[in-house]
Design a protein around this motif. Sequence first.
Motif, PDB file in Angstrom:
ATOM      1  N   ASP A   5       0.843  -1.197   0.000  1.00 45.81           N
ATOM      2  CA  ASP A   5       0.000   0.000   0.000  1.00 45.81           C
ATOM      3  C   ASP A   5       0.875   1.242   0.000  1.00 45.81           C
ATOM      4  N   ARG A 102      -7.486  12.700  -4.221  1.00 47.46           N
ATOM      5  CA  ARG A 102      -7.921  12.026  -5.452  1.00 47.46           C
ATOM      6  C   ARG A 102      -7.007  12.346  -6.641  1.00 47.46           C
ATOM      7  N   SER A 105      -3.630  10.679  -6.293  1.00 49.54           N
ATOM      8  CA  SER A 105      -3.790   9.230  -6.488  1.00 49.54           C
ATOM      9  C   SER A 105      -3.838   8.891  -7.970  1.00 49.54           C
ATOM     10  N   LYS A 106      -4.618   9.656  -8.718  1.00 51.49           N
ATOM     11  CA  LYS A 106      -4.724   9.413 -10.159  1.00 51.49           C
ATOM     12  C   LYS A 106      -3.390   9.644 -10.861  1.00 51.49           C
ATOM     13  N   ALA A 109      -1.072   6.676 -10.024  1.00 48.90           N
ATOM     14  CA  ALA A 109      -1.512   5.482 -10.750  1.00 48.90           C
ATOM     15  C   ALA A 109      -1.144   5.584 -12.233  1.00 48.90           C
ATOM     16  N   VAL A 121      -2.666  -1.036 -10.156  1.00 48.30           N
ATOM     17  CA  VAL A 121      -2.836  -0.030  -9.111  1.00 48.30           C
ATOM     18  C   VAL A 121      -4.324   0.183  -8.890  1.00 48.30           C
ATOM     19  N   ILE A 123      -7.060   2.421  -6.506  1.00 43.15           N
ATOM     20  CA  ILE A 123      -7.247   3.526  -5.566  1.00 43.15           C
ATOM     21  C   ILE A 123      -8.298   3.097  -4.559  1.00 43.15           C
ATOM     22  N   GLN A 124      -7.916   3.087  -3.279  1.00 45.67           N
ATOM     23  CA  GLN A 124      -8.830   2.680  -2.211  1.00 45.67           C
ATOM     24  C   GLN A 124      -8.945   3.815  -1.206  1.00 45.67           C
ATOM     25  N   GLU A 127      -5.687   5.896  -0.065  1.00 42.77           N
ATOM     26  CA  GLU A 127      -4.444   5.146  -0.253  1.00 42.77           C
ATOM     27  C   GLU A 127      -4.518   4.364  -1.559  1.00 42.77           C
ATOM     28  N   LEU A 128      -3.372   3.842  -1.981  1.00 42.06           N
ATOM     29  CA  LEU A 128      -3.295   3.065  -3.209  1.00 42.06           C
ATOM     30  C   LEU A 128      -2.812   1.659  -2.889  1.00 42.06           C
ATOM     31  N   ARG A 129      -3.392   0.660  -3.531  1.00 38.66           N
ATOM     32  CA  ARG A 129      -2.939  -0.725  -3.388  1.00 38.66           C
ATOM     33  C   ARG A 129      -2.295  -1.126  -4.709  1.00 38.66           C
ATOM     34  N   VAL A 130      -1.042  -1.569  -4.632  1.00 36.92           N
ATOM     35  CA  VAL A 130      -0.297  -1.985  -5.814  1.00 36.92           C
ATOM     36  C   VAL A 130      -0.077  -3.489  -5.721  1.00 36.92           C
TER      37      VAL A 130
END
Length: 161
Positions: A5, A102, A105-106, A109, A121, A123-124, A127-130
């Motif tokens: 994350d 936001r 995040s974009k 990603a 990737v 977006i949660q 946070e970001l989950r990779v």
Amino acid sequence: MPSFDIVSKTDLAEFDNAVSNVEREISQRYDFKGSHCTLERNEHELTINADDDLKLKQMHEILQGHLSKRGIETGVLDYKTPEKAAGQAVRQKVVIREGIDRDLSKKIAKEIKSSGVKVQVAIQGDELRVTGKKRDDLQAAIQHVKGLKLEQPLQYVNFRD
């Protein structure tokens, strides 16, 4: 599948300790004798009150020094424009950044996807989950994001194989 994350969090207890140290230093410094310079934290907002612009700049330097001593990156501070108070006094709001907004995040990603690293990737919230098939791909993604030179400090947590 391996994943990690990307988050942006600030340890507010350490932040409070740094603010306390700044207040203590201001009360003891000769150039602040007789001045009415204060720091007040309310949730994720810090209000700096100073007698004039010079003292405000000095308070910024002192605050940034104490934050870095406490292991908090100074990029978490988002300074708003100073506003005039009574006489020459100035007041400035400083927002403590928590979470990734936001737009950022974009951007992250999009950068990871355009780098050619074979990861996904998601977006949660803030946070970001990779996720990826190989650990090396995830480490390459981390290095790519670190190379972006973003203003907001990021942490890479929850690394799972």
